[in-house]
Design an enzyme around this catalytic site. Structure first.
Site, PDB file in Angstrom:
ATOM      1  N   HIS A  28      45.203  42.948  32.260  1.00 37.63           N
ATOM      2  CA  HIS A  28      44.617  41.680  31.811  1.00 37.63           C
ATOM      3  C   HIS A  28      45.436  41.028  30.699  1.00 37.63           C
ATOM      4  CE1 HIS A  28      41.495  38.798  32.138  1.00 37.63           C
ATOM      5  NE2 HIS A  28      40.562  39.625  32.571  1.00 37.63           N
TER       6      HIS A  28
ATOM      7  N   ASP B 170      45.135  36.172  33.520  1.00 35.03           N
ATOM      8  CA  ASP B 170      43.675  36.136  33.567  1.00 35.03           C
ATOM      9  C   ASP B 170      43.204  36.260  35.021  1.00 35.03           C
ATOM     10  OD1 ASP B 170      43.462  35.818  30.802  1.00 35.03           O
ATOM     11  OD2 ASP B 170      43.808  33.647  30.982  1.00 35.03           O
TER      12      ASP B 170
END
Length: 473
Positions: free
Chosen positions: A444, A448
């Site tokens: 992450h 995104d």
């Protein structure tokens, strides 16, 4: 005159610090040629045959099969420069007051390996790979003469403090090892020629002393253990008869990498079901083609690999790594595609180099080649490192889905479940279609959910409508 040289476990590259002895390829008394493989070892990444830089007579081996040795530990000793009858064509090295180490045997003039025609710098790696000479065994009387002809600089006999006479030893290493463990050399019976005390004799004495001490400690602690349940080092009570399996070799390397991945990478997973009916039909048509233009069979994994490279071209954020010290995302220029392969030695991830430059046929051929090397344990460390993205087809185990763990230090992994008939709404009607679940685990920090979802959706679209992929070919 002969000189006994000690050959140590060389640096095998890729940051490896130890290796396990799998199989000895020579016996004590064998005549070996320069660069002849003498032992097969297993590292955390591959099986390797280690070549010896000296030509001569093997006088000792250190470590039984199954023993794990650190880089720099002694492997064997070789009497070089022995008489023609004992050591064949081995050349005589320049005398030296100490045995040169493998890592330095090929550097500078006058070193042991240089003088005997040694292989020098090939010890950092796997040797020259020259054809090995035929193994020969010499008679015990010739081995005795070869060892007995070691020059005085090797110090075959030494005095020990408080002794009444000389103790036969091979080298100062044996005496130092004995001193470090309080072993009285005068109490040992040497297993070498003429009672020569070898390192193996000292190692046995050390093990015996340790076992005796451990047995004494167990007897002393017996009353306490009768009241307190045995506990593992992590504080978890150990069940009676529990089996302990060392985490080493491939299993140890996998454990370290997975632990590091889960510790360092904030991963997230998204997944989608896709109708793979059209993809399977296209593959069947490809493999049914005949004539001069028909190539080799194309696997489903090869098609998925080609889809992945096309998706990474659209979403380069996922072909990246994170430099934690510099706090930077490093986007990589090329795709080196790893694929998970289960072998008898454990899970390995061979890497298809420059996968972004290959078509499905080329990727499939390389996957097949690397898979065969993996099954036979012949993958080199270089073929198991450097991946930038991993494709994991766990559908071969008969499961539908999973949450893959990222292959550190990569940024993402695509997991593929089994392709099987399922009810599916197709063109507004319920039908039986070939359905597959696709799972993407991503770092992450590099992107995104929108980017990860876009990548996964593109892969699914190509699976459902292979014509979409034609736009990028």
């Amino acid at each position: 005159m002969a000189q006994v040289l000690e050959f140590k476990l060389p640096d095998l590259g890729e940051g490896l610090t130890e290796a396990e002895i799998v199989r000895w390829l020579v016996e004590v008394g064998d005549v070996v040629a320069i660069d002849q493989p003498v032992v097969e070892v297993e590292t955390a990444k591959a099986m390797v045959e280690v070549p010896c830089p000296y030509g001569g007579v093997v006088t000792a081996r250190f470590g039984e099969e199954g023993t794990e040795l650190p880089v720099g530990a002694p492997l064997l000793t070789v009497a070089v420069g022995a008489s023609e009858g004992a050591s064949g064509s081995a050349a005589s090295p320049s005398p030296s007051s100490s045995s040169p180490s493998p890592s330095s045997s090929g550097k500078g003039s006058g070193s042991g390996a240089e003088s005997s025609g040694g292989s020098g710098n090939v010890l950092v790696g796997y040797g020259t790979g020259a054809p090995a000479a035929r193994r020969r065994r010499i008679r015990p009387d010739r081995l005795d003469r070869a060892v007995a002809e070691v020059p005085v600089v090797e110090v075959l006999v030494a005095e020990t403090p408080g002794s009444d006479g000389p103790v036969p030893v091979v080298s100062p290493l044996v005496r130092r090892l004995a001193r470090q463990h309080d072993i009285d050399l005068r109490r040992l019976a040497g297993s070498g020629p003429d009672g020569l005390i070898l390192r193996a004799d000292v190692d046995r004495a050390i093990r015996t002393a340790e076992e005796t001490a451990a047995a004494t400690a167990r007897v002393a602690e017996a009353p306490v253990q009768a009241q307190v349940p045995a506990a593992a080092p992590n504080g978890v009570a150990a069940a009676a008869g529990a089996e302990r399996i060392p985490l080493r070799g491939v299993r140890g390397a996998v454990a370290d990498k997975l632990s590091r991945s889960r510790t360092e990478i904030p991963d997230a997973t998204c997944w989608v079901d896709a109708d793979a009916t059209e993809l399977m039909a296209v593959r069947a048509a490809m493999n049914a083609a005949t004539g001069p233009s028909a190539g080799p069979k194309v696997s489903v994994l090869a098609l998925l690999a080609r889809i992945c490279t096309a998706a990474l071209a659209r979403f380069p954020e996922l072909n990246a790594t994170v430099d934690t010290e510099a706090r930077e995302i490093v986007r990589l220029p090329g795709v080196h595609l790893g694929f998970a392969a289960q072998t008898e030695r454990g899970l390995v991830v061979p890497v298809v180099r420059d996968a972004h430059t290959r078509n499905a046929e080329s990727v499939g051929a390389e996957i097949a080649r690397l898979t065969e090397l993996a099954r036979t344990g012949k993958l080199s460390p270089a073929q198991l490192t450097g991946g930038t993205f991993t494709l994991n087809n766990y559908g071969v185990f008969g499961v539908d889905g999973s949450t893959p763990i990222i292959n550190h230090p990569e940024a993402a992994m695509l997991g593929v479940g089994r392709i099987m008939p399922k009810p599916w709404v197709h063109q507004g009607e319920l039908a039986v279609r070939q359905v597959v679940q696709l799972s993407l685990t991503f770092d992450h920090r590099v992107c995104d959910g929108g980017t990860a979802g876009g990548f996964l959706r593109y892969v699914a679209d190509c699976v459902e409508q292979p014509a979409v992929l034609l736009r990028t070919l």
